[in-house]
Design an enzyme around this catalytic site. Structure first.
Site, PDB file in Angstrom:
ATOM      1  N   ASN A 141       0.720  -1.550   0.318  1.00  0.00           N
ATOM      2  CA  ASN A 141      -0.409   0.150  -0.282  1.00  0.00           C
ATOM      3  C   ASN A 141       1.325   1.040   0.223  1.00  0.00           C
ATOM      4  O   ASN A 141       0.797   2.154  -0.978  1.00  0.00           O
ATOM      5  CB  ASN A 141      -0.847  -0.014   1.072  1.00  0.00           C
ATOM      6  CG  ASN A 141      -1.909   1.282   1.284  1.00  0.00           C
ATOM      7  OD1 ASN A 141      -2.445   1.693   0.576  1.00  0.00           O
ATOM      8  ND2 ASN A 141      -1.655   2.067   2.619  1.00  0.00           N
ATOM      9  N   GLU A 142       1.216   1.783   1.341  1.00  0.00           N
ATOM     10  CA  GLU A 142       2.255   2.961   1.283  1.00  0.00           C
ATOM     11  C   GLU A 142       3.388   2.762   1.713  1.00  0.00           C
ATOM     12  O   GLU A 142       3.878   3.577   2.631  1.00  0.00           O
ATOM     13  CB  GLU A 142       1.279   3.750   2.429  1.00  0.00           C
ATOM     14  CG  GLU A 142       1.905   5.269   1.934  1.00  0.00           C
ATOM     15  CD  GLU A 142       0.109   6.656   3.055  1.00  0.00           C
ATOM     16  OE1 GLU A 142       0.238   7.068   2.481  1.00  0.00           O
ATOM     17  OE2 GLU A 142       0.407   6.150   4.307  1.00  0.00           O
TER      18      GLU A 142
END
Length: 685
Positions: free
Chosen positions: A401-402
């Site tokens: 994701n991040e």
């Protein structure tokens, strides 16, 4: 549903007044090179980012009205309580002996007392109440098992905030074996915060489980369907893609709390709930009752993507828990040496105490088979069994994701290698971290470029002026490298993560200005999505958000309409724009971009006037041939930069539509103060 309205007479008069008041000002002259089309605009350029934050799934898009229907959340009575004054309810407790299934082991045991007065039973509060509509039908279902005594059934009632009955139904025929019971409750009134009451008939002991109250009015009338008004708002945007299921819930606070897609498919009643990682993330918005039922799981996400015409973009864990929390890492494993990417494709129980990276890679390979494999394949068969024998035609997945730092890059490389080896046509979205600049961002971007990544996901949450000041961000990016996915962005009215952020027009118009830079650089930027998507007005953790709702109603923020106007007017080819005097885009608070819409033969010009006065513009459509005599304008404008929409005024700021005359190949138009305007002109190059 139309997303724009005709400009009322007062609005037309206002435009006329603005035009007259600006006659003395020299028009700003722009040139659109209609005869020199540039890069193609990705047909999926503008899309949606869904994350289960702000009660976006349970209590939102997923319309189950009962909270903790299976009593699996610890403590098991979240959402439930004994009826007030239930004098003959002797005991109630969550048990787990001989439950319905391994995944649904817990249930509620009720024991009533002989000879006492009052109702014996329980009630469920729903998700900050239950929204019911007069005349609406709601399917009640539950499992029951009778113990000692003569309890033969129960009466289910919808109850209003003042205790009034809003509809009820009696169910009987309980036996000493688990059995599912179903009935329909028809509401006799409309309330935003009703609740469900279950009153036992007789005395003795009874076990209850999987208590559901589900509206019949769902998108496409599906039994496990989604909330109609929220899906309609998504469909009205004509999004190019739907990214799901997040966001930080992909990672989890620990790896044991990560999102595991295989646990979210199959029988809805057998999906094991889990606490949502956002439940205690922010002290100012603590929500200990926030969990994921996974009634909205990966099958439903794929189905939703199909329903709204969007490409599915699932994001998968790359063996890393959220680095803002534990930062737990899965061991690297040996995907390149143990069996390679083709090993272990059969369905299996993949939950382990210490999963290696191999497990995460295999999950990705199995997901692609679930989405695209034939119905005869192990995972394709599971999709077919859920009612979708045809493939979902998945074309891209996100790897993490991040995440940031060397730990991400060392996991991304074997992950990407394995996926590309088996599915070379699948595009991979990689992470550049949570910040749009800095050493970690630069290192990740450089390395991912060297690895020839398909997409690099960039995120930016910043104050509104940052977006106007960075409109030229992608002008200086190298051409020919990985495409950019502007995967999460939103202007913050106060500060990033502040509970006081609002969805103001100042934020939305600043995003509109920034997006002219995304559009101008369509050869670099391939996809973009605002984040987060949804927020419950009574149960949010993060603001601002694109769409707000309560249990009955919903509305799009000003940012929603900015995103919608871009998506509906994305065109097919970028057209070069020369700003007044050759200035940079954004000089003197005037922002512009243009595209050709080849299927319709139209030229589309987007203009942002971030100033307090009307601004006349003269637009030369260089090389245009056969222009029509009229054009269409869609405008978002408010002199008050703090304007917001609300449940009471859902379209206080929404696109207004008007027509304008076209003479020759030059357009003359006066932009309203603080406005975002889309001009469409029919013509041929």
């Amino acid at each position: 549903m139309r997303s724009t309205t005709r400009l009322p007479a007062l609005g037309l008069a206002l435009l006329g007044t603005l035009g007259a008041s600006a006659q003395s000002a020299a028009p700003a002259s722009l040139t659109v090179q209609v005869n020199k089309p540039g890069a193609a605009v990705n047909k999926n350029m503008y899309g949606l980012f869904f994350e289960d934050i702000n009660f976006a799934a349970d209590g939102g898009l997923y319309p189950e009205l009962v909270k903790n229907k299976s009593f699996e959340i610890n403590p098991g009575l979240i959402g439930w309580r004994a009826l007030q004054g239930a004098a003959n309810l002797d005991a109630y407790a969550v048990r787990n002996e001989q439950g319905i299934s391994q995944n649904n082991a817990h249930y509620l045991r009720l024991t009533t007392r002989n000879g006492a007065g009052g109702e014996a039973g329980i009630e469920n509060e729903g998700f900050r109440g239950m929204g019911v509509k007069d005349g609406g039908e709601y399917t009640l279902s539950f499992y029951a098992r009778r113990g000692a005594g003569d309890i033969n059934g129960l009466t289910a009632s919808l109850v209003g905030q003042r205790g009034e009955s809003l509809g009820q139904v009696a169910v009987s025929g309980f036996t000493n074996e688990w059995k599912k019971y179903t009935a329909v409750v028809k509401a006799t009134g409309t309330q935003n915060k009703a609740h469900l009451k279950l009153v036992l008939t007789g005395t003795g002991t009874v076990d209850l489980d999987v208590v559901s109250l589900y509206p019949k009015d769902t998108w496409n009338k599906r039994p496990n369907g989604l909330r109609t008004d929220l899906v309609q708002l998504l469909k009205d945007m004509k999004p190019g893609f739907l990214r799901f299921p997040g966001g930080c819930i992909v990672e989890g606070r620990t790896l044991s709390e990560r999102y595991q897609w295989k646990e979210t498919i199959g029988d809805v009643a057998a999906r094991l709930p889990m606490i949502n990682r956002w439940n205690m993330e922010f002290r100012h918005r603590s929500t200990p009752d926030y969990y994921q039922s996974f009634g909205l799981g990966f099958f439903e996400y794929f189905q939703l993507s199909e329903d709204i015409g969007a490409e599915p973009l699932p994001i998968l864990n790359v063996g890393m828990a959220c680095q803002y929390n534990s930062g737990e890492l899965a061991p690297m494993g040996s995907a390149s040496t143990k069996g390679g990417p083709n090993a272990g494709t059969a369905p299996h129980d993949h939950a382990t105490d210490d999963p290696s990276l191999d497990v995460f890679i295999q999950d990705a390979l199995d997901l692609i088979e679930f989405a695209n494999g034939p119905a005869t394949s192990p995972w394709g068969a599971k999709r077919a069994a859920m009612g979708h024998p045809a493939p979902f035609n998945l074309k891209m997945i996100g790897v993490g994701n991040e995440q940031w730092g060397p730990q991400y890059l060392e996991r991304y490389i074997p992950f990407a290698k394995a996926v590309k080896a088996k599915y070379p046509g699948i595009d991979l979205v990689s992470s550049a971290g949570p910040s749009p600049d800095g050493e970690l961002f630069d290192t990740a971007s450089k390395r991912l470029g060297e690895l020839k990544a398909d997409y690099i996901d960039e995120h930016y949450y910043a104050k509104a002026d940052w977006f106007r000041q960075n409109v030229g961000r992608y002008d200086k990016y190298a051409r020919g490298g990985p495409k950019i996915f502007a995967g999460e962005y939103a202007a913050q009215s106060v500060n990033t993560g502040s509970e006081n952020n609002k969805n103001t027009w100042d934020c939305a118009i600043s995003e509109a200005a920034f997006m002219t830079g995304l559009e101008r650089n369509a050869d670099v930027v391939g996809m973009a999505s605002y984040a987060p998507l949804f927020a419950n007005v009574d149960a949010w953790q993060w603001t601002p958000d694109l769409i707000w709702f309560d249990n009955l109603n919903s509305y799009g923020s000003p940012s929603y309409y900015v995103q919608q106007l871009y998506s509906l007017n994305k065109g097919t080819k970028v057209l070069p724009v020369t700003m007044p005097g050759g200035a940079k885009n954004g000089a003197d608070n005037l922002f512009a971009s243009a595209v050709a819409d080849e299927p319709t033969g139209e030229v589309v010009v987007k203009l942002v006037n971030y100033s307090a006065t009307p601004r006349p513009v003269s637009i030369s459509l260089a090389g245009a041939k056969g222009l029509g005599k009229t054009g269409r304008a869609q405008t978002l404008a408010s002199a008050d930069l703090q304007t917001q929409n609300s449940l009471k005024e859902p379209k206080k700021l929404a696109p207004q539509e008007a027509t304008f005359a076209v003479k020759g190949s030059t357009l003359s138009y006066t932009l309203a103060p603080y406005s975002f305007t889309v001009l469409r002109v029919a013509g041929k190059r």
